[in-house]
Design a protein around this motif. Structure first.
Motif, PDB file in Angstrom:
ATOM      1  N   SER A  67      20.575   0.180  -3.444  1.00 14.22           N
ATOM      2  CA  SER A  67      21.488   1.319  -3.367  1.00 14.22           C
ATOM      3  C   SER A  67      20.908   2.442  -2.517  1.00 14.22           C
ATOM      4  CB  SER A  67      21.792   1.830  -4.778  1.00 14.22           C
ATOM      5  OG  SER A  67      22.569   3.007  -4.736  1.00 14.22           O
ATOM      6  N   GLU A  68      19.636   2.778  -2.757  1.00 12.62           N
ATOM      7  CA  GLU A  68      19.009   3.870  -2.006  1.00 12.62           C
ATOM      8  C   GLU A  68      18.808   3.503  -0.544  1.00 12.62           C
ATOM      9  OE1 GLU A  68      18.238   7.047  -3.028  1.00 12.62           O
ATOM     10  OE2 GLU A  68      19.382   6.512  -4.821  1.00 12.62           O
ATOM     11  N   CYS A  69      18.483   2.239  -0.273  1.00 10.52           N
ATOM     12  CA  CYS A  69      18.341   1.806   1.119  1.00 10.52           C
ATOM     13  C   CYS A  69      19.675   1.902   1.860  1.00 10.52           C
ATOM     14  CB  CYS A  69      17.811   0.374   1.184  1.00 10.52           C
ATOM     15  SG  CYS A  69      16.048   0.209   0.822  1.00 10.52           S
ATOM     16  N   LEU A 128       9.644   7.402   5.869  1.00 10.63           N
ATOM     17  CA  LEU A 128       8.692   6.916   6.866  1.00 10.63           C
ATOM     18  C   LEU A 128       8.923   5.458   7.256  1.00 10.63           C
ATOM     19  CD1 LEU A 128       6.117   7.604   8.485  1.00 10.63           C
ATOM     20  CD2 LEU A 128       4.788   6.790   6.529  1.00 10.63           C
ATOM     21  N   ALA A 129       9.323   4.631   6.292  1.00 10.70           N
ATOM     22  CA  ALA A 129       9.483   3.191   6.536  1.00 10.70           C
ATOM     23  C   ALA A 129      10.887   2.866   7.021  1.00 10.70           C
ATOM     24  CB  ALA A 129       9.175   2.407   5.267  1.00 10.70           C
ATOM     25  N   ASP A 130      11.046   1.658   7.558  1.00 13.98           N
ATOM     26  CA  ASP A 130      12.354   1.179   8.009  1.00 13.98           C
ATOM     27  C   ASP A 130      13.151   0.546   6.875  1.00 13.98           C
ATOM     28  OD1 ASP A 130      11.947   1.762  10.857  1.00 13.98           O
ATOM     29  OD2 ASP A 130      10.407   0.202  10.722  1.00 13.98           O
ATOM     30  N   GLY A 131      12.530   0.450   5.721  1.00 14.54           N
ATOM     31  CA  GLY A 131      13.196  -0.109   4.561  1.00 14.54           C
ATOM     32  C   GLY A 131      12.191  -0.430   3.487  1.00 14.54           C
ATOM     33  N   ILE A 132      12.628  -1.178   2.492  1.00 13.72           N
ATOM     34  CA  ILE A 132      11.784  -1.530   1.357  1.00 13.72           C
ATOM     35  C   ILE A 132      11.830  -3.035   1.138  1.00 13.72           C
ATOM     36  CG2 ILE A 132      11.547  -1.338  -1.166  1.00 13.72           C
ATOM     37  CD1 ILE A 132      12.306   1.582  -0.885  1.00 13.72           C
ATOM     38  N   GLY A 139       0.774  -1.242   0.000  1.00 13.05           N
ATOM     39  CA  GLY A 139       0.000   0.000   0.000  1.00 13.05           C
ATOM     40  C   GLY A 139       0.798   1.282   0.000  1.00 13.05           C
ATOM     41  N   GLY A 140       2.096   1.198  -0.281  1.00 14.10           N
ATOM     42  CA  GLY A 140       2.898   2.416  -0.368  1.00 14.10           C
ATOM     43  C   GLY A 140       2.982   3.158   0.953  1.00 14.10           C
ATOM     44  N   ILE A 141       3.110   4.476   0.871  1.00 14.97           N
ATOM     45  CA  ILE A 141       3.233   5.310   2.071  1.00 14.97           C
ATOM     46  C   ILE A 141       2.017   5.149   2.972  1.00 14.97           C
ATOM     47  CG2 ILE A 141       3.254   7.706   2.871  1.00 14.97           C
ATOM     48  CD1 ILE A 141       5.061   8.341   0.483  1.00 14.97           C
ATOM     49  N   LYS A 142       0.836   5.090   2.383  1.00 14.59           N
ATOM     50  CA  LYS A 142      -0.379   4.946   3.183  1.00 14.59           C
ATOM     51  C   LYS A 142      -0.346   3.643   3.975  1.00 14.59           C
ATOM     52  CE  LYS A 142      -5.407   4.736   2.889  1.00 14.59           C
ATOM     53  NZ  LYS A 142      -6.590   4.710   1.985  1.00 14.59           N
ATOM     54  N   GLY A 143       0.122   2.570   3.348  1.00 21.49           N
ATOM     55  CA  GLY A 143       0.196   1.297   4.054  1.00 21.49           C
ATOM     56  C   GLY A 143       1.121   1.361   5.255  1.00 21.49           C
ATOM     57  N   VAL A 144       2.261   2.026   5.098  1.00 26.13           N
ATOM     58  CA  VAL A 144       3.191   2.196   6.214  1.00 26.13           C
ATOM     59  C   VAL A 144       2.545   3.014   7.326  1.00 26.13           C
ATOM     60  CG1 VAL A 144       5.420   3.151   6.918  1.00 26.13           C
ATOM     61  CG2 VAL A 144       5.204   2.005   4.703  1.00 26.13           C
ATOM     62  N   GLU A 145       1.867   4.083   6.945  1.00 21.15           N
ATOM     63  CA  GLU A 145       1.216   4.947   7.938  1.00 21.15           C
ATOM     64  C   GLU A 145       0.143   4.198   8.721  1.00 21.15           C
ATOM     65  OE1 GLU A 145       1.674   9.333   5.782  1.00 21.15           O
ATOM     66  OE2 GLU A 145      -0.093   8.094   5.370  1.00 21.15           O
ATOM     67  N   VAL A 184       9.015  -3.612  12.564  1.00 16.81           N
ATOM     68  CA  VAL A 184       9.995  -3.089  11.622  1.00 16.81           C
ATOM     69  C   VAL A 184       9.282  -3.110  10.269  1.00 16.81           C
ATOM     70  CG1 VAL A 184      12.251  -3.417  10.557  1.00 16.81           C
ATOM     71  CG2 VAL A 184      11.904  -3.981  12.974  1.00 16.81           C
ATOM     72  N   ILE A 185       8.998  -1.938   9.722  1.00 15.23           N
ATOM     73  CA  ILE A 185       8.075  -1.825   8.593  1.00 15.23           C
ATOM     74  C   ILE A 185       8.847  -1.613   7.298  1.00 15.23           C
ATOM     75  CG2 ILE A 185       6.050  -0.635   7.687  1.00 15.23           C
ATOM     76  CD1 ILE A 185       5.505   0.382  10.527  1.00 15.23           C
ATOM     77  N   LEU A 186       8.673  -2.548   6.381  1.00 19.66           N
ATOM     78  CA  LEU A 186       9.314  -2.480   5.072  1.00 19.66           C
ATOM     79  C   LEU A 186       8.232  -2.244   4.028  1.00 19.66           C
ATOM     80  CD1 LEU A 186      11.741  -5.543   5.422  1.00 19.66           C
ATOM     81  CD2 LEU A 186      12.053  -3.198   6.235  1.00 19.66           C
ATOM     82  N   GLY A 187       8.295  -1.093   3.346  1.00 19.25           N
ATOM     83  CA  GLY A 187       7.239  -0.706   2.421  1.00 19.25           C
ATOM     84  C   GLY A 187       7.542  -1.053   0.979  1.00 19.25           C
ATOM     85  N   ARG A 188       6.586  -0.780   0.119  1.00 22.18           N
ATOM     86  CA  ARG A 188       6.749  -0.975  -1.321  1.00 22.18           C
ATOM     87  C   ARG A 188       5.799  -0.044  -2.050  1.00 22.18           C
ATOM     88  NH1 ARG A 188       4.095  -6.982  -1.917  1.00 22.18           N
ATOM     89  NH2 ARG A 188       5.833  -7.471  -0.528  1.00 22.18           N
ATOM     90  N   ASP A 189       6.015   0.097  -3.360  1.00 26.58           N
ATOM     91  CA  ASP A 189       5.196   1.014  -4.150  1.00 26.58           C
ATOM     92  C   ASP A 189       4.863   0.362  -5.497  1.00 26.58           C
ATOM     93  OD1 ASP A 189       4.344   4.063  -4.279  1.00 26.58           O
ATOM     94  OD2 ASP A 189       5.156   3.544  -6.259  1.00 26.58           O
ATOM     95  N   ASP A 190       3.684   0.644  -6.016  1.00 30.46           N
ATOM     96  CA  ASP A 190       3.261   0.039  -7.289  1.00 30.46           C
ATOM     97  C   ASP A 190       4.148   0.437  -8.456  1.00 30.46           C
ATOM     98  OD1 ASP A 190       1.217  -1.259  -6.003  1.00 30.46           O
ATOM     99  OD2 ASP A 190      -0.367   0.120  -6.674  1.00 30.46           O
ATOM    100  N   SER A 191       4.866   1.544  -8.332  1.00 28.18           N
ATOM    101  CA  SER A 191       5.738   1.990  -9.430  1.00 28.18           C
ATOM    102  C   SER A 191       6.907   1.033  -9.649  1.00 28.18           C
ATOM    103  CB  SER A 191       6.275   3.397  -9.151  1.00 28.18           C
ATOM    104  OG  SER A 191       7.158   3.402  -8.035  1.00 28.18           O
ATOM    105  N   PHE A 192       7.173   0.131  -8.677  1.00 23.16           N
ATOM    106  CA  PHE A 192       8.291  -0.796  -8.803  1.00 23.16           C
ATOM    107  C   PHE A 192       8.019  -1.909  -9.813  1.00 23.16           C
ATOM    108  CE2 PHE A 192       9.227  -0.102  -3.965  1.00 23.16           C
ATOM    109  CZ  PHE A 192       9.603   1.209  -4.238  1.00 23.16           C
TER     110      PHE A 192
END
Length: 387
Positions: free
Chosen positions: A192-194, A170-174, A122-128, A142-150
């Protein structure tokens, strides 16, 4: 100030059984010795004092659809964006998701778990939503998020990078569903970004044999090799290693999920081989729509399925470490801070009834939620579960 007195304590990273009293002040263990005794007394006679559990892999949002879709394939159940769980999450109200996650976190706590690593859709909303659900609860996500753009093989990498950076605020990782939904370029960009942000990167690999076959056919590499080459911090499942995969992950942070893999009929991770090669995985219960997050159940199932599936008995101490102290071997422990039972450590522990002379099998083979007498976490929440 309080003292836990006369219990069998599974002490330190190696879970060494000792009969020592534990003195705790302001949430921290300040002394351990046979005769020390100060402040309030908690009598642990005929009990075992064990580090609280860390659930190495969950999808807690699945709490809204427990046991739905049983018998469907792995892809039908969990493949984004059209798996059973993704459709359910897309159609659920925020309040429904939050309430379900809260109930699941209380289930975790009452069964001895104070920390868990979650793949949050759910992206940022899911983490929130998970941040909101876990507020003021005695459990640390420990919250690892994801985004549909991936997703997809030709994503806009500029949009992907923007999404990554927003998530990492916002998240602890991806965390990624798997290599079947993303390109290697996206995988490398995420790791790399993480790394730059000091956050965790994680991915499912080799959950099924056909995913391994597809990866070998299309890339001449197993999914596990691709995960290692992309430098992910954490590799989840590794259920179906091929070729020299187990050698590749000897220094990796691995999580296995035996009950979920069995439910989805994709195999069982070779824990016996992992242990023999010095791999020290974490244990996870995976999707809550498939399983309860109860690690007592996960431990007992793992102990017994290994002897059936691989004709080999597991060392029960090594198995108990997968749910307690193996996190100390993970580089990502600096993000999680899950303590052991020792002096100068935070007091994260539970006291359970003692039924047998083997303390490890006692926890794995005999105990359940009803057998926990006290649970203590970082804030000195003490819950007496059985009077």
């Amino acid at each position: 100030m309080l003292t836990i007195k006369d219990g069998i304590v599974l002490k330190g990273q190696d879970l060494t059984p000792v009969r020592e009293n534990i003195v705790i002040d302001d949430g921290k263990i300040i002394e351990m010795a046979k005769d020390v005794c100060e402040g309030k007394i908690i009598d642990a006679t005929d009990s075992i004092v064990c580090p609280t559990f860390l659930n190495g892999h969950t999808h807690i949002g699945d709490s809204i659809i427990k046991d739905e879709g049983y018998g469907l394939s792995l892809g039908e159940m969990v493949k984004p964006p059209n798996g059973v769980k993704h459709k359910a999450l897309a159609n659920a109200e925020d309040g429904e998701i939050i309430d379900a996650m809260k109930k699941s976190m209380w289930d975790m706590f009452e069964s001895g778990t104070t920390h868990f690593i979650d793949y949050r859709e759910g992206g940022i909303k899911g983490v929130e939503l998970l941040r909101k659900a876990s507020k003021n609860l005695p459990v640390t996500p420990v919250i690892l998020g994801r985004d549909d753009s991936f997703y997809g093989q030709n994503p806009d990498l500029r949009k992907v990078k923007i999404a990554i950076r927003k998530l990492l605020k916002l998240a602890d990782g991806i965390a990624l569903s798997g290599f079947g939904e993303i390109s290697d370029e996206v995988a490398s960009l995420i790791t790399s970004e993480c790394r730059k942000a000091g956050k965790i990167s994680s991915i499912h690999v080799a959950e099924s044999m056909h995913l391994q076959d597809d990866s070998l056919r299309d890339f001449n590499k197993t999914e596990i090799q691709r995960g290692v080459d992309a430098d992910f911090d954490q590799l989840v499942h590794c259920t179906n290693p091929r070729n020299n995969d187990l050698e590749l992950i000897k220094n990796s942070n691995v999580v296995v999920c035996p009950r979920a893999n069995a439910t989805l009929n994709v195999g069982v991770a070779p824990l016996n081989e992992m242990f023999s090669k010095g791999i020290k995985p974490l244990l996870g219960s995976d999707n809550l729509m498939l399983n309860s997050p109860n690690l007592f159940r996960e431990l007992e199932f793992s102990l017994k399925i290994m002897s059936v599936y691989y004709k080999n008995y597991l060392n029960p101490k090594d198995l108990l470490k997968t749910a307690t102290t193996n996190i100390c071997n993970f580089e990502i422990n600096r993000y999680i801070e899950k303590p052991v039972i020792d002096v100068n450590q935070e007091a994260n522990l539970f006291i359970s009834k003692k039924y047998s002379k083997n303390p490890y099998l006692n926890i794995i083979n005999r105990c359940g939620t009803k057998d926990i007498l006290y649970i203590m976490n970082r804030d000195i929440h003490i819950k007496k579960c059985l009077i």
